[in-house]
Write a protein that holds these residues in place. Structure first.
Motif, PDB file in Angstrom:
ATOM      1  N   THR A  23      14.873  16.974  26.776  1.00  0.00           N
ATOM      2  CA  THR A  23      14.490  16.965  25.371  1.00  0.00           C
ATOM      3  C   THR A  23      13.300  16.043  25.189  1.00  0.00           C
ATOM      4  N   CYS A  24      12.395  16.442  24.321  1.00  0.00           N
ATOM      5  CA  CYS A  24      11.179  15.655  24.072  1.00  0.00           C
ATOM      6  C   CYS A  24      11.558  14.256  23.582  1.00  0.00           C
ATOM      7  N   GLN A  25      10.877  13.248  24.106  1.00  0.00           N
ATOM      8  CA  GLN A  25      11.179  11.867  23.775  1.00  0.00           C
ATOM      9  C   GLN A  25      10.394  11.353  22.564  1.00  0.00           C
ATOM     10  N   ASN A  26       9.493  12.141  22.061  1.00  0.00           N
ATOM     11  CA  ASN A  26       8.725  11.708  20.903  1.00  0.00           C
ATOM     12  C   ASN A  26       9.593  11.723  19.652  1.00  0.00           C
ATOM     13  N   GLU A  27       9.479  10.677  18.852  1.00  0.00           N
ATOM     14  CA  GLU A  27      10.313  10.543  17.660  1.00  0.00           C
ATOM     15  C   GLU A  27      10.036  11.692  16.684  1.00  0.00           C
ATOM     16  N   GLY A  28      11.108  12.363  16.294  1.00  0.00           N
ATOM     17  CA  GLY A  28      11.006  13.479  15.362  1.00  0.00           C
ATOM     18  C   GLY A  28      10.941  14.833  16.027  1.00  0.00           C
ATOM     19  N   CYS A  29      10.722  14.885  17.343  1.00  0.00           N
ATOM     20  CA  CYS A  29      10.633  16.162  18.054  1.00  0.00           C
ATOM     21  C   CYS A  29      11.923  16.394  18.828  1.00  0.00           C
ATOM     22  N   TYR A  30      12.513  17.562  18.660  1.00  0.00           N
ATOM     23  CA  TYR A  30      13.776  17.908  19.323  1.00  0.00           C
ATOM     24  C   TYR A  30      13.594  19.104  20.254  1.00  0.00           C
ATOM     25  N   ALA A  31      12.388  19.342  20.691  1.00  0.00           N
ATOM     26  CA  ALA A  31      12.118  20.481  21.554  1.00  0.00           C
ATOM     27  C   ALA A  31      12.735  20.272  22.934  1.00  0.00           C
ATOM     28  N   LYS A  32      13.226  21.382  23.513  1.00  0.00           N
ATOM     29  CA  LYS A  32      13.784  21.377  24.858  1.00  0.00           C
ATOM     30  C   LYS A  32      12.882  22.196  25.769  1.00  0.00           C
ATOM     31  N   TYR A  33      12.667  21.687  26.956  1.00  0.00           N
ATOM     32  CA  TYR A  33      11.793  22.371  27.891  1.00  0.00           C
ATOM     33  C   TYR A  33      12.161  21.938  29.304  1.00  0.00           C
ATOM     34  N   PRO A  90       3.386  17.981  18.388  1.00  0.00           N
ATOM     35  CA  PRO A  90       2.860  17.479  17.108  1.00  0.00           C
ATOM     36  C   PRO A  90       3.370  16.089  16.744  1.00  0.00           C
ATOM     37  N   TYR A  91       4.407  15.614  17.408  1.00  0.00           N
ATOM     38  CA  TYR A  91       4.977  14.301  17.079  1.00  0.00           C
ATOM     39  C   TYR A  91       4.522  13.192  18.011  1.00  0.00           C
ATOM     40  N   LYS A  92       3.677  13.513  18.954  1.00  0.00           N
ATOM     41  CA  LYS A  92       3.222  12.489  19.894  1.00  0.00           C
ATOM     42  C   LYS A  92       2.237  11.547  19.206  1.00  0.00           C
ATOM     43  N   MET A 146       0.542  10.296  14.598  1.00  0.00           N
ATOM     44  CA  MET A 146       1.033  11.540  15.171  1.00  0.00           C
ATOM     45  C   MET A 146      -0.077  12.581  15.216  1.00  0.00           C
ATOM     46  N   ARG A 147       0.010  13.441  16.224  1.00  0.00           N
ATOM     47  CA  ARG A 147      -1.011  14.465  16.379  1.00  0.00           C
ATOM     48  C   ARG A 147      -1.080  15.374  15.155  1.00  0.00           C
ATOM     49  N   ARG A 148       0.032  15.655  14.537  1.00  0.00           N
ATOM     50  CA  ARG A 148       0.035  16.560  13.383  1.00  0.00           C
ATOM     51  C   ARG A 148      -0.671  15.952  12.166  1.00  0.00           C
ATOM     52  N   MET A 196      -3.453  14.035  12.461  1.00  0.00           N
ATOM     53  CA  MET A 196      -4.782  13.608  12.867  1.00  0.00           C
ATOM     54  C   MET A 196      -5.867  14.181  11.963  1.00  0.00           C
ATOM     55  N   ASP A 197      -5.813  15.476  11.674  1.00  0.00           N
ATOM     56  CA  ASP A 197      -6.875  16.097  10.875  1.00  0.00           C
ATOM     57  C   ASP A 197      -6.960  15.469   9.483  1.00  0.00           C
ATOM     58  N   ARG A 198      -5.825  15.270   8.876  1.00  0.00           N
ATOM     59  CA  ARG A 198      -5.826  14.677   7.532  1.00  0.00           C
ATOM     60  C   ARG A 198      -6.367  13.256   7.559  1.00  0.00           C
ATOM     61  N   HIS A 199      -6.035  12.513   8.592  1.00  0.00           N
ATOM     62  CA  HIS A 199      -6.523  11.138   8.713  1.00  0.00           C
ATOM     63  C   HIS A 199      -8.054  11.102   8.884  1.00  0.00           C
ATOM     64  N   CYS A 200      -8.567  12.005   9.724  1.00  0.00           N
ATOM     65  CA  CYS A 200     -10.000  11.966  10.046  1.00  0.00           C
ATOM     66  C   CYS A 200     -10.877  12.325   8.868  1.00  0.00           C
ATOM     67  N   ILE A 201     -10.379  13.131   7.937  1.00  0.00           N
ATOM     68  CA  ILE A 201     -11.217  13.561   6.819  1.00  0.00           C
ATOM     69  C   ILE A 201     -10.917  12.812   5.530  1.00  0.00           C
ATOM     70  N   THR A 202      -9.976  11.866   5.577  1.00  0.00           N
ATOM     71  CA  THR A 202      -9.647  11.145   4.341  1.00  0.00           C
ATOM     72  C   THR A 202      -9.832   9.633   4.494  1.00  0.00           C
ATOM     73  N   VAL A 203      -8.941   8.980   5.224  1.00  0.00           N
ATOM     74  CA  VAL A 203      -8.894   7.516   5.217  1.00  0.00           C
ATOM     75  C   VAL A 203      -9.484   6.868   6.452  1.00  0.00           C
ATOM     76  N   CYS A 204      -9.905   7.634   7.429  1.00  0.00           N
ATOM     77  CA  CYS A 204     -10.417   7.031   8.653  1.00  0.00           C
ATOM     78  C   CYS A 204     -11.690   6.237   8.360  1.00  0.00           C
ATOM     79  N   PRO A 205     -11.758   4.967   8.762  1.00  0.00           N
ATOM     80  CA  PRO A 205     -12.962   4.175   8.507  1.00  0.00           C
ATOM     81  C   PRO A 205     -14.175   4.653   9.306  1.00  0.00           C
TER      82      PRO A 205
END
Length: 504
Positions: free
Chosen positions: A202-212, A225-227, A240-242, A244-253
């Motif tokens: 199971t994925c170890q990233n917090e919030g991700c429950y994917a199995k592989y 998306p939770y990494k 988190m990767r999910r 990233m886009d919102r961060h880069c176009i809004t609050v990123c310095p």
């Protein structure tokens, strides 16, 4: 009453029997591990397929509902998929042998096809109508019943995955998504499992429950998306990767923005956190852009000197101003105090060049005027003998006579040749002189020059003088040429009348 209320609450074991080894005395312990991510994806397609079969099987039946037949159809579905998966590969090889385009051999595509095939076999007579198959009402009922079964836990995910593992081994002939290892003892199998590349995690990233599978860990980690990853624009934040886009176009310095002086000409794109640094480092250029808007006709060299003057005298007053509007007002005020701009040598050269060009234009205009006056003076005798102009130059009889004579001369020229034409032309000119005796001497000279080809301004004293143009090879004279000659004579006489102040 809802058609989903009669779903059975208790589930039964539906795991099909595993395929037995055909060779007697061979390895009997098989590794059951498969690609966990693919198994989960296929298991998710079971409920929509079952829902479709139940809805189409009970459409139009007032005594049955999808929930009342769900348990029975679920059992039939598991058995159908198992049997078809054992024979599907062999059948597809035979059927595809004569086809140019072969069907997909991916296990997910094969099992999804089998699920759709089973749902088609459960349609009743009413549900086979094309209008019903394409209706939105049918799609809504299928989605609602699928969600109802998911909420009630009618077919748990772990039992669906157990069926998928068996199906996957039957259709994955390339052994890309399951382990095909076989062992003679349980101990050997137990030693293999901890190292098998298909063991699930199971994925170890917090919030991700994917199995592989462990072999897919890197692939999943690169898209999870939770990494937590550092900012793509190299700021100090990690998120988190999910997000990233919102961060880069809004609050990123480090987000790129236009310079505050973009509207006056500075086109630099700079990180948001470095705006103040850019203002200080490019302050000289910003002042130059503002001055260009104030003095639009001045050259860059002149404005650069004015910038130096502003910085020398008023640098303390300008340094603390940050916004464009305030700085523009201040620069206008201080620029006015410095007085008018001093034009540099380059501008003086430009002005001299423009002045020389204007003088050339004036000289050309004067030359044209002199030429026009010379053309007017070519009409000999108009000013000296104004009384001769009393004769009407547009006498129709005289004009018609001239036309007739010229036409006769042209006809004779074509028939008799150059020598005869010269002789006839000489006689024609004498006739013209006799018919137009009332014309002034200047008009006679003009007509004679026109016919003979003598240059303007040359006075011909005798009609008998042979024009040079008559000595060359004759050419055919058209009526249009004759009319143009007459119009030229009339125009020159009219010009002479206007110059003497008389009415035409």
């Amino acid at each position: 009453e809802s058609p989903f209320t009669d779903l059975p609450q208790n589930d039964v074991e539906l795991t099909p029997d595993k395929v037995k080894d055909e060779k007697e005395g061979g390895p009997t312990f098989h590794c059951d591990l498969c690609d966990a991510e693919l198994v989960y994806t296929i298991a998710q397609a079971f409920l929509p397929g079952l829902s479709t079969a139940c809805v189409d099987n009970t459409t139009g039946d007032v005594f049955k509902s999808p929930g009342s037949v769900a348990a029975e159809i679920r059992k039939e579905m598991a058995e159908y998929l198992t049997q078809r998966s054992e024979t599907f590969v062999a059948e597809s090889v035979v059927l595809d042998a004569g086809l140019e385009v072969q069907a997909s051999d991916h296990p997910y595509d094969i099992i999804a096809y089998l699920i759709d095939e089973f749902a088609t076999t459960k349609r009743n007579l009413f549900s086979r109508v094309s209008e019903w198959l394409l209706s939105d009402k049918r799609e809504d009922k299928i989605d609602d019943f699928s969600q109802e079964m998911e909420i009630n836990g009618f077919w748990p995910i772990d039992k669906r995955e157990a069926i998928v593992q068996t199906l996957l081994k039957n259709v994955d002939l390339k052994n890309e998504f399951h382990c095909d290892m076989k062992f003679y003892s349980a101990d050997e199998l137990a030693q293999h499992v901890p190292t098998c590349k298909y063991r699930s995690m199971t994925c170890q990233n917090e919030g991700c429950y994917a199995k592989y599978s462990i072999s897919q860990m890197e692939n999943h980690d690169s898209v999870c998306p939770y990494k937590m990853i550092p900012c793509e624009q190299n700021c100090s934040a990690s998120l988190m990767r999910r997000d990233m886009d919102r961060h880069c176009i809004t609050v990123c310095p480090m987000k790129l923005v236009n310079c505050p002086f973009y509207s006056v000409g500075c086109k630099s794109a700079i990180p948001q956190c470095k705006i103040e640094e850019h203002r200080s480092s490019d302050f000289h250029s910003h002042l130059l852009y503002i001055l260009q808007g104030i003095h639009k006709e001045a050259s860059v060299e002149v404005l650069r000197k004015r910038v130096e003057q502003l910085l020398q005298k008023y640098s303390s007053k300008l340094a603390n101003i940050r916004d464009l509007r305030s700085l523009t007002y201040k620069v206008k005020d201080l620029d006015a105090k410095l007085g008018p701009l001093k034009v540099c040598a380059t501008n003086e050269v430009d002005v001299a060049t423009k002045t020389a060009g204007k003088l050339q234009i004036l000289e050309a205009s004067d030359a044209n005027k002199v030429t026009e006056k010379g053309a007017e003076t070519r009409v000999v005798g108009f000013e000296a003998k104004p009384q001769s102009l009393e004769v009407t130059p547009t006498n129709k009889d005289s004009i018609e006579a001239v036309k007739a004579e010229i036409k006769d001369s042209a006809a004779k020229q074509q028939s008799l040749g150059v020598k005869s034409f010269n002789k006839v032309s000489k006689e024609g000119l004498k006739t013209k002189a006799t018919d137009v005796e009332a014309k002034p001497q200047s008009l006679e000279n003009t007509i004679t020059n026109k016919d003979s080809g003598v240059a303007p301004g040359t006075t011909v004293n005798h009609h008998e003088a042979r024009p040079p143009s008559l000595e060359v090879t004759p050419k055919k004279v058209s009526e249009a040429t004759i009319e143009n000659s007459v119009k030229d004579v009339e125009g020159k006489v009219r010009l002479s009348k206007v110059s003497t102040g008389e009415n035409w």
